[in-house]
Design a protein around this motif. Sequence first.
Motif, short mmCIF file in Angstrom:
data_model
loop_
_atom_site.label_atom_id
_atom_site.label_comp_id
_atom_site.label_asym_id
_atom_site.label_seq_id
_atom_site.Cartn_x
_atom_site.Cartn_y
_atom_site.Cartn_z
N ASP A 33 -60.61 1.37 16.80
CA ASP A 33 -59.26 0.62 16.92
C ASP A 33 -59.35 -0.21 15.58
N VAL A 35 -57.30 -3.67 14.19
CA VAL A 35 -56.30 -4.81 14.68
C VAL A 35 -56.29 -5.93 13.33
N GLU A 126 -53.57 4.47 12.22
CA GLU A 126 -53.13 3.98 13.45
C GLU A 126 -53.72 2.46 13.46
N TYR A 127 -52.69 1.50 13.59
CA TYR A 127 -53.30 0.21 13.77
C TYR A 127 -52.31 -0.84 14.43
N LEU A 128 -52.79 -1.89 14.81
CA LEU A 128 -52.01 -2.89 15.49
C LEU A 128 -51.94 -4.12 14.64
N PRO A 146 -47.15 -2.26 17.04
CA PRO A 146 -47.97 -1.11 16.78
C PRO A 146 -47.52 -0.23 15.66
N SER A 150 -50.61 5.96 19.28
CA SER A 150 -51.61 5.45 20.06
C SER A 150 -51.20 3.84 20.54
N TRP A 151 -50.80 3.28 19.56
CA TRP A 151 -50.63 1.90 19.72
C TRP A 151 -49.39 1.56 20.53
N ARG A 154 -50.19 2.00 24.30
CA ARG A 154 -51.11 1.07 24.83
C ARG A 154 -50.43 -0.28 24.92
#
Length: 157
Positions: A33, A35, A126-128, A146, A150-151, A154
Amino acid sequence: MMSETGTRTHECLREADSLEFGRELGARLRAGDLVLLAGPLGAGKTVLVKGIAAGMGVTGPVTSPTFVIARVHRPGGDDGTTLVHVDAYRLTALDELDDLDLDTDLTDAAVVVEWGEGVAERLGDEYLVVRLHRRDDDVREITLEPHGTSWAERIVS
C-alpha cells in the motif's frame, strides 16, 4: 461522507479523533500500500501517522522523519505489516526519491509519505491521497481520495 468521485471526508474535532481515524485506516493497510499525505504545516499529518501506526500494531514511538527522510516501524507481532514513514518535504528532486528505493519497500511494507503528492504517485498505480485541512475553528478535515480500484473499494466502508 462519500462523494460521487469516490472521496470520503471526515471531521476530527480533537487530536484523539485524528488518532482514531488513523487507527482505522492503519488497520486496513497491507504490504504494497502507498498512502500520500497532503496538507500544510500543522494540519496533523504526523498525528495521523501515529494513529496509522497504532492501527498496524507498530510498537515504539512514531515521530516525524523530517530530518532523516524515512523511518521504518516494525509491528509488535510476527504477522503484522511494516510501516515505512517518509517525509518528502526536503526532497528537492525526483531522483532523491529514487535514492530511497521505496519501490522495493512497497513489496514488503505499507509506505506512508508526508508531502508526497506531486512526488511519490509514480511509485504505484494504486495509491491513496489523504488530504488534511485545519479549519479556522481548529477542526481537522480529512479527505480520502482513492486512486485505483483497490482503494476505491477499501474506503467505502
